[in-house]
Design a protein around this motif. Structure first.
Motif, PDB file in Angstrom:
ATOM      1  N   PRO A  97       0.806  -1.228   0.000  1.00 53.68           N
ATOM      2  CA  PRO A  97       0.000   0.000   0.000  1.00 53.68           C
ATOM      3  C   PRO A  97       0.839   1.279   0.000  1.00 53.68           C
ATOM      4  O   PRO A  97       0.499   2.248  -0.686  1.00 53.68           O
ATOM      5  CB  PRO A  97      -0.830  -0.122   1.284  1.00 53.68           C
ATOM      6  N   GLU A  98       1.936   1.295   0.783  1.00 53.64           N
ATOM      7  CA  GLU A  98       2.796   2.473   0.798  1.00 53.64           C
ATOM      8  C   GLU A  98       3.457   2.680  -0.562  1.00 53.64           C
ATOM      9  O   GLU A  98       3.640   3.811  -1.023  1.00 53.64           O
ATOM     10  CB  GLU A  98       3.856   2.322   1.893  1.00 53.64           C
ATOM     11  N   HIS A  99       3.803   1.564  -1.183  1.00 55.77           N
ATOM     12  CA  HIS A  99       4.392   1.598  -2.522  1.00 55.77           C
ATOM     13  C   HIS A  99       3.392   2.210  -3.495  1.00 55.77           C
ATOM     14  O   HIS A  99       3.745   3.057  -4.327  1.00 55.77           O
ATOM     15  CB  HIS A  99       4.729   0.159  -2.922  1.00 55.77           C
ATOM     16  N   ASN A 100       2.149   1.753  -3.414  1.00 60.68           N
ATOM     17  CA  ASN A 100       1.104   2.280  -4.288  1.00 60.68           C
ATOM     18  C   ASN A 100       0.954   3.789  -4.140  1.00 60.68           C
ATOM     19  O   ASN A 100       0.898   4.535  -5.128  1.00 60.68           O
ATOM     20  CB  ASN A 100      -0.233   1.596  -3.990  1.00 60.68           C
ATOM     21  N   ARG A 101       0.884   4.248  -2.910  1.00 62.42           N
ATOM     22  CA  ARG A 101       0.683   5.684  -2.667  1.00 62.42           C
ATOM     23  C   ARG A 101       1.851   6.505  -3.209  1.00 62.42           C
ATOM     24  O   ARG A 101       1.666   7.612  -3.727  1.00 62.42           O
ATOM     25  CB  ARG A 101       0.509   5.938  -1.169  1.00 62.42           C
ATOM     26  N   GLU A 102       3.042   5.943  -3.093  1.00 64.05           N
ATOM     27  CA  GLU A 102       4.226   6.644  -3.588  1.00 64.05           C
ATOM     28  C   GLU A 102       4.119   6.920  -5.087  1.00 64.05           C
ATOM     29  O   GLU A 102       4.639   7.922  -5.585  1.00 64.05           O
ATOM     30  CB  GLU A 102       5.472   5.804  -3.300  1.00 64.05           C
ATOM     31  N   PHE A 103       3.409   6.037  -5.792  1.00 72.22           N
ATOM     32  CA  PHE A 103       3.284   6.178  -7.239  1.00 72.22           C
ATOM     33  C   PHE A 103       1.897   6.667  -7.664  1.00 72.22           C
ATOM     34  O   PHE A 103       1.454   6.432  -8.779  1.00 72.22           O
ATOM     35  CB  PHE A 103       3.602   4.852  -7.917  1.00 72.22           C
ATOM     36  N   SER A 104       1.204   7.341  -6.735  1.00 65.92           N
ATOM     37  CA  SER A 104      -0.102   7.971  -7.001  1.00 65.92           C
ATOM     38  C   SER A 104      -1.209   6.955  -7.273  1.00 65.92           C
ATOM     39  O   SER A 104      -2.233   7.300  -7.863  1.00 65.92           O
ATOM     40  CB  SER A 104       0.002   8.955  -8.186  1.00 65.92           C
ATOM     41  N   ILE A 105      -1.020   5.713  -6.838  1.00 68.91           N
ATOM     42  CA  ILE A 105      -2.075   4.700  -6.951  1.00 68.91           C
ATOM     43  C   ILE A 105      -2.807   4.701  -5.617  1.00 68.91           C
ATOM     44  O   ILE A 105      -2.442   4.002  -4.668  1.00 68.91           O
ATOM     45  CB  ILE A 105      -1.492   3.316  -7.278  1.00 68.91           C
ATOM     46  N   THR A 106      -3.832   5.535  -5.528  1.00 69.46           N
ATOM     47  CA  THR A 106      -4.538   5.759  -4.272  1.00 69.46           C
ATOM     48  C   THR A 106      -6.018   5.423  -4.414  1.00 69.46           C
ATOM     49  O   THR A 106      -6.488   5.034  -5.486  1.00 69.46           O
ATOM     50  CB  THR A 106      -4.394   7.229  -3.841  1.00 69.46           C
ATOM     51  N   GLU A 107      -6.745   5.612  -3.314  1.00 67.25           N
ATOM     52  CA  GLU A 107      -8.175   5.284  -3.296  1.00 67.25           C
ATOM     53  C   GLU A 107      -8.987   6.150  -4.251  1.00 67.25           C
ATOM     54  O   GLU A 107     -10.087   5.755  -4.659  1.00 67.25           O
ATOM     55  CB  GLU A 107      -8.727   5.444  -1.875  1.00 67.25           C
ATOM     56  N   LYS A 108      -8.477   7.307  -4.631  1.00 64.45           N
ATOM     57  CA  LYS A 108      -9.245   8.211  -5.496  1.00 64.45           C
ATOM     58  C   LYS A 108      -8.957   8.020  -6.983  1.00 64.45           C
ATOM     59  O   LYS A 108      -9.565   8.674  -7.828  1.00 64.45           O
ATOM     60  CB  LYS A 108      -8.970   9.667  -5.108  1.00 64.45           C
ATOM     61  N   LEU A 109      -8.038   7.091  -7.308  1.00 61.27           N
ATOM     62  CA  LEU A 109      -7.642   6.882  -8.698  1.00 61.27           C
ATOM     63  C   LEU A 109      -8.590   5.934  -9.428  1.00 61.27           C
ATOM     64  O   LEU A 109      -8.910   4.855  -8.925  1.00 61.27           O
ATOM     65  CB  LEU A 109      -6.219   6.331  -8.764  1.00 61.27           C
ATOM     66  N   ILE A 110      -9.001   6.323 -10.605  1.00 63.50           N
ATOM     67  CA  ILE A 110      -9.852   5.503 -11.481  1.00 63.50           C
ATOM     68  C   ILE A 110      -9.137   5.348 -12.819  1.00 63.50           C
ATOM     69  O   ILE A 110      -8.575   6.309 -13.347  1.00 63.50           O
ATOM     70  CB  ILE A 110     -11.226   6.171 -11.701  1.00 63.50           C
ATOM     71  N   ARG A 111      -9.149   4.130 -13.351  1.00 60.18           N
ATOM     72  CA  ARG A 111      -8.515   3.888 -14.651  1.00 60.18           C
ATOM     73  C   ARG A 111      -9.571   3.560 -15.699  1.00 60.18           C
ATOM     74  O   ARG A 111     -10.433   2.700 -15.481  1.00 60.18           O
ATOM     75  CB  ARG A 111      -7.519   2.733 -14.570  1.00 60.18           C
ATOM     76  N   LEU A 112      -9.489   4.247 -16.833  1.00 62.69           N
ATOM     77  CA  LEU A 112     -10.398   4.010 -17.943  1.00 62.69           C
ATOM     78  C   LEU A 112      -9.621   3.480 -19.146  1.00 62.69           C
ATOM     79  O   LEU A 112      -8.585   4.032 -19.511  1.00 62.69           O
ATOM     80  CB  LEU A 112     -11.112   5.301 -18.354  1.00 62.69           C
ATOM     81  N   SER A 113     -10.135   2.422 -19.741  1.00 61.15           N
ATOM     82  CA  SER A 113      -9.636   1.959 -21.039  1.00 61.15           C
ATOM     83  C   SER A 113     -10.688   2.367 -22.057  1.00 61.15           C
ATOM     84  O   SER A 113     -11.835   1.915 -22.001  1.00 61.15           O
ATOM     85  CB  SER A 113      -9.448   0.437 -21.036  1.00 61.15           C
ATOM     86  N   ILE A 114     -10.301   3.225 -22.979  1.00 54.14           N
ATOM     87  CA  ILE A 114     -11.273   3.799 -23.901  1.00 54.14           C
ATOM     88  C   ILE A 114     -11.430   2.914 -25.134  1.00 54.14           C
ATOM     89  O   ILE A 114     -10.456   2.504 -25.757  1.00 54.14           O
ATOM     90  CB  ILE A 114     -10.849   5.225 -24.320  1.00 54.14           C
ATOM     91  N   GLY A 115     -12.697   2.644 -25.488  1.00 54.18           N
ATOM     92  CA  GLY A 115     -13.011   1.759 -26.600  1.00 54.18           C
ATOM     93  C   GLY A 115     -13.337   2.511 -27.875  1.00 54.18           C
ATOM     94  O   GLY A 115     -12.958   3.675 -28.057  1.00 54.18           O
TER      95      GLY A 115
END
Length: 411
Positions: free
Chosen positions: A375-393
């Motif tokens: 989890p600390e690693h994730n936060r360091e790289f901006s992978i947090t609870e507020k991040l959403i990823r979209l794959s656009i079709g």
């Protein structure tokens, strides 16, 4: 001819398949030899007992070694990367792990970028150390001098044998300079201890970034994504020079993780529309990113097309990419509750992991694809609870914007 033209016919001879316009599925485990002498000759080449003759074709033996669907697919995939050869696997992870297992030995040091895909991260952090392989990570934005200092401080700079990078990184689109990595590899390598470089090129697909032209030895894909493009097949691929691919193919034969004929056929189908699909996805993503970037409920958008000349990564982007791609991540204002509210109210998009398919997908990396990472690693790289990823079709972009606007209204 251009690759998109050759995807229709390259490597396939209709006269060998009853005149069929499309390559059939060669759903067979084994192949008949015309003579015992042919069988002997085929095995001599397959097992490296001798080099193949100048005009000698690779004989078909057994589908764990070779199969017409895979051979034609590999020939066509190699065109996109400008590679000598390609090897196709049953998954992207089998492609990555086969390359690392073949070129790393106990005591070696693997230098890798972070963040990387969650499965890759787990293999590097938890599996390779069990075999006495050391790992050292570096971050996007680090200078060559900073990375060299990391190597020096580790006390293992002389053990460096492989550099693995994922660029753009999943899920933040962070960039790594491939040419810089080649300079580091050259500095620490030599005739007897060459340092290889592999690039996970999944995020850009074979269209928008050419790692081999930029100094990499391997261009690796989860072929499930843009190459497959229809969410109906799991596969991986590795492209490179003949010398390195011979080793990759050999280990693949003995691990038995090559793709099946059916997988090969599905990917052959997909390659015919690769360019038109990816170009449409990119056009849509540019408009989606612009919309999100101006929305009051969005804190930050991670998309290459939004980089400007003052951004540290801009020059890398212009040097390495022909387009900004179709992956858009963003921070919604708030946290997990707001991100989940967006995802649970998002029409058209499928709430699912994976990427690069014809349909648009949405997911929450912190609790999904990167849930197994520190989890600390994730936060360091901006992978947090507020991040959403979209794959656009490939849907109509107006419908996608309507869906996103509707979901944001619910936040």
């Amino acid at each position: 001819m251009k690759p998109e033209t050759l995807m229709m016919s390259y490597g396939y001879k209709p006269e060998l398949s009853e005149g069929a316009v499309k390559c059939p599925i060669f759903q067979t485990s084994t192949f008949v030899f015309k003579t015992a002498e042919d069988g002997k000759a085929f095995f001599e080449v397959a097992y490296g007992l001798r080099e193949r003759g100048e005009k000698e074709e690779q004989g078909l033996i057994y589908s764990r070694i070779n199969n017409p669907d895979l051979e034609i697919l590999e020939n066509r995939l190699s065109l996109w990367d400008g590679a000598d050869e390609c090897a196709v696997f049953e998954s992207g992870m089998s492609a990555i792990t086969t390359v690392l297992l073949e070129f790393l030995n106990p005591g070696d040091l693997l230098l890798h970028s972070a963040p990387v895909y969650g499965g890759t991260d787990h293999f590097i952090q938890h599996f390779l150390p069990r075999f006495g392989i050391h790992t050292l990570e570096f971050k996007p934005g680090e200078s060559k001098e900073s990375i060299e200092k990391r190597l020096l401080d580790s006390g293992m700079a002389d053990k460096l044998r492989f550099i693995f990078i994922e660029t753009p990184a999943n899920p933040t689109n962070a960039l790594i300079d491939i040419n810089m990595c080649r300079e580091i590899a050259t500095h620490h390598g030599g005739q007897d201890n060459y340092v290889y470089i592999a690039v996970d090129n999944t995020y850009m697909g074979p269209l928008w970034q050419k790692p081999l032209d930029l100094g990499a030895d391997f261009s690796i894909y989860s072929a499930t994504k843009y190459i497959g493009g229809h969410s109906d097949v799991i596969a991986g691929a590795v492209c490179g020079s003949s010398s390195v691919m011979k080793r990759v193919r050999t280990l693949r034969t003995f691990l038995g993780n090559m793709a099946s004929p059916w997988t090969g056929w599905l990917l052959l189908r997909s390659l015919e529309t690769l360019k038109v699909r990816m170009e449409q996805q990119c056009r849509n993503a540019i408009k989606v990113a612009d919309f999100l970037n101006s929305h009051p409920k969005v804190e930050k958008v991670y998309y290459l097309g939004l980089l400007n000349e003052s951004d540290p990564e801009y020059q890398i982007y212009k040097r390495q990419h022909s387009a900004p791609g179709a992956m858009v991540s963003f921070d919604v204002k708030g946290g997990e509750a707001e991100a989940f509210r967006f995802l649970n109210n998002l029409p058209i998009f499928k709430l699912a992991v994976s990427l690069g398919s014809t349909e648009s997908l949405a997911q929450h990396p912190y609790t999904m694809t990167h849930a197994g990472c520190n989890p600390e690693h994730n936060r360091e790289f901006s992978i947090t609870e507020k991040l959403i990823r979209l794959s656009i079709g490939v849907e109509h972009v107006d419908d996608l914007l309507m869906a996103i606007e509707y979901a944001l209204e619910k936040v």
